[in-house]
Design an enzyme around this catalytic site. Structure first.
Site, PDB file in Angstrom:
ATOM      1  N   GLU A   1     -15.925   4.569   3.196  1.00 25.89           N
ATOM      2  CA  GLU A   1     -14.514   4.787   2.852  1.00 25.89           C
ATOM      3  C   GLU A   1     -14.476   5.791   1.704  1.00 25.89           C
ATOM      4  OE1 GLU A   1     -12.249   1.190   2.128  1.00 25.89           O
ATOM      5  OE2 GLU A   1     -13.202   0.189   3.812  1.00 25.89           O
TER       6      GLU A   1
ATOM      7  N   ASN B   1       0.833  -1.211   0.000  1.00 25.52           N
ATOM      8  CA  ASN B   1       0.000   0.000   0.000  1.00 25.52           C
ATOM      9  C   ASN B   1       0.867   1.260   0.000  1.00 25.52           C
ATOM     10  OD1 ASN B   1      -2.459  -1.413   0.166  1.00 25.52           O
ATOM     11  ND2 ASN B   1      -2.163  -1.682   2.364  1.00 25.52           N
TER      12      ASN B   1
ATOM     13  N   HIS C   1     -14.320  -1.172   5.706  1.00 26.95           N
ATOM     14  CA  HIS C   1     -13.235  -1.956   6.315  1.00 26.95           C
ATOM     15  C   HIS C   1     -13.692  -2.679   7.593  1.00 26.95           C
ATOM     16  CE1 HIS C   1      -9.288  -2.382   8.473  1.00 26.95           C
ATOM     17  NE2 HIS C   1      -8.947  -2.766   7.251  1.00 26.95           N
TER      18      HIS C   1
ATOM     19  N   SER D   1     -10.750  -0.195  -0.276  1.00 30.70           N
ATOM     20  CA  SER D   1      -9.418  -0.807  -0.260  1.00 30.70           C
ATOM     21  C   SER D   1      -9.286  -2.020  -1.170  1.00 30.70           C
ATOM     22  CB  SER D   1      -9.046  -1.197   1.163  1.00 30.70           C
ATOM     23  OG  SER D   1     -10.053  -1.986   1.730  1.00 30.70           O
TER      24      SER D   1
ATOM     25  N   ASP E   1     -13.564   7.423   5.944  1.00 32.43           N
ATOM     26  CA  ASP E   1     -12.264   6.802   6.194  1.00 32.43           C
ATOM     27  C   ASP E   1     -11.480   6.899   4.880  1.00 32.43           C
ATOM     28  OD1 ASP E   1     -10.134   5.046   6.265  1.00 32.43           O
ATOM     29  OD2 ASP E   1     -11.243   3.365   7.111  1.00 32.43           O
TER      30      ASP E   1
ATOM     31  N   HIS F   1      -7.009   5.089   1.941  1.00 35.29           N
ATOM     32  CA  HIS F   1      -6.341   4.850   0.656  1.00 35.29           C
ATOM     33  C   HIS F   1      -6.369   6.053  -0.286  1.00 35.29           C
ATOM     34  CE1 HIS F   1      -5.786   0.532   1.421  1.00 35.29           C
ATOM     35  NE2 HIS F   1      -6.887   0.688   2.145  1.00 35.29           N
TER      36      HIS F   1
ATOM     37  N   LYS G   1      -0.250   3.869   4.453  1.00 37.28           N
ATOM     38  CA  LYS G   1      -0.369   3.708   3.008  1.00 37.28           C
ATOM     39  C   LYS G   1       0.430   4.820   2.324  1.00 37.28           C
ATOM     40  CE  LYS G   1      -3.910   0.922   4.256  1.00 37.28           C
ATOM     41  NZ  LYS G   1      -4.278   0.634   5.605  1.00 37.28           N
TER      42      LYS G   1
END
Ligand SMILES: Cc1ncc(COP(=O)(O)O)c(C=O)c1O
Length: 383
Positions: free
Chosen positions: A177, A49, A135, A181, A206, A209, A238
């Site tokens: 998110e 990541n 997640h 992910s 969130d 990424h 990440k």
């Protein structure tokens, strides 16, 4: 009945093995780069990541070393005791200013930050609405929290609206998110923000990424969509190339989390040298635009070379899933690629829904065009 635990452990492990879903850890001898070494053999790493290629950067290593010289090794205590020092405070204000929030609060991991927010915010009678593919840290906290949790279909704003309008008028929190992910797709944040604002609901994003990778100067999804959620979580494992996380919010909410977020209050603060290194990673993210430009070029190359390869999903991020479906098949393809020096970990249930086993290919600014070519050729030949 001490034996009950042994029996439970052994039967659960057996079930997992029988389902062909057993996982094992691989010892990576050298690995936080676009190359990794296992059992003396070198591979091109398409499974990390470290999107911007900071994890192994000399510049960042030197910043951490400088932090060690200045502040020593550990923080020595939790933040409300004596563990909170100048590099922590500096990092928090740099993050808050950069991302446009009143304040930031540091955590040792994204997992603990997500859990801390949901556990300290939600009470009995509240409603929590989460994207189905959020997640594990968010899902688990939601299930264990006293709130009533509903999951909306992935990125489905109609379903979210329906759930919100059919909920009673209890306090509601919507969580998504920014970049998913395992799929690499973006949440429709602008639309979700409209819905949450129309329904008087809080929005938490969130952006594990997205931060560092998307938006101007790498500010992430909220910048990309020009949306300011009520709570933003960014993680440092990440794009930042290190580890840890921060929760961004308004000043009163920040004070509330500093008092009541148990993962913050009752956990040793991250080493000050790490906070110092994270401040340096932040300045690299802000100033080294070439890393994002390189990722965009590699991403275009990857997608154009794979063409319409079956299962390959086009994304706006460095996460490029290739959906295989069957878990055993995904393992076979991953092994065949490893034989050619290409490390692409197969992701299987329960991490992702059953029947959607995949190769989760990730790109890094440290990859070369030749690396990408080698991978796309190998995948095409195997396909
Ligand atoms: C979307 C998302 N949130 C949170 C986390 C947890 O972050 P950390 O690795 O810092 O615990 C991850 C980690 O993979 C993630 O993908």
């Amino acid at each position: 009945m001490k034996r009950a635990f042994n029996q439970r452990i052994s039967s659960t492990l057996t079930q997992r093995k029988q389902a062909g879903l057993n996982r094992s850890r691989t010892v990576i001898e050298q690995g936080n780069q676009s190359r990794l070494v296992v059992d003396g053999q070198s591979y091109i790493n398409f499974s990390g990541n470290d999107y911007l290629g900071l994890a192994g950067s000399q510049e960042l290593t030197q910043a951490w070393q400088q932090g060690l010289v200045l502040y020593g090794s550990g923080s020595g205590a939790s933040p409300l005791v004596t563990g909170y020092s100048k590099p922590h405070a500096d990092l928090e204000s740099q993050l808050a200013e950069w991302l446009g929030f009143d304040c930031a609060l540091l955590f040792n991991s994204g997992f603990s930050a997500n859990q801390a927010v949901l556990f300290s915010l939600l009470e009995k009678g509240d409603t929590l609405l989460q994207d189905k593919l959020n997640h594990a840290s968010l899902m688990e906290a939601g299930m264990l929290s006293p709130a009533s949790m509903k999951r909306f279909k992935h990125n489905d704003v109609f379903h979210l609206t329906k759930l919100l309008t059919t909920s009673d008028d209890s306090p509601s929190l919507v969580v998504t998110e920014g970049v998913f992910s395992m799929d690499g797709d973006l949440s429709p944040l602008a639309e979700i923000a409209k819905i949450t604002s129309a329904n008087n609901t809080w929005l938490m994003v969130d952006d594990a990424h997205g931060c560092g990778v998307l938006g101007s100067n790498g500010r992430g999804c909220s910048d990309f969509y020009q949306v300011t959620p009520d709570i933003l979580v960014v993680t440092f494992g990440k794009g930042f190339g290190l580890s840890g996380a921060a929760v961004l919010c308004n000043a009163e909410c920040g004070d509330y989390f500093a008092q009541f977020a148990r993962h913050h209050v009752y956990s040793t603060a991250m080493p000050p040298a790490q906070a110092h290194a994270l401040s340096h990673a932040l300045s690299m993210i802000q100033q080294q635009e070439w890393r994002r430009e390189k990722l965009t070029e590699l991403s275009q190359q990857f997608e154009s070379e794979l063409g319409s390869f079956s299962g390959a999903v086009k994304t706006e991020t460095p996460i490029k899933p290739i959906i295989i479906g069957d878990a055993d098949k995904a393992m076979e393809i991953s092994a065949a690629l490893k034989n050619q020096g290409l490390w692409t970990t197969a992701i299987r249930p329960p991490t992702i829904p059953s029947g959607t086993a995949r190769l989760r290919v990730t790109l890094s600014a440290n990859h070369t065009q030749q690396d990408i070519k080698q991978l796309t050729q190998a995948i095409t030949e195997l396909g």
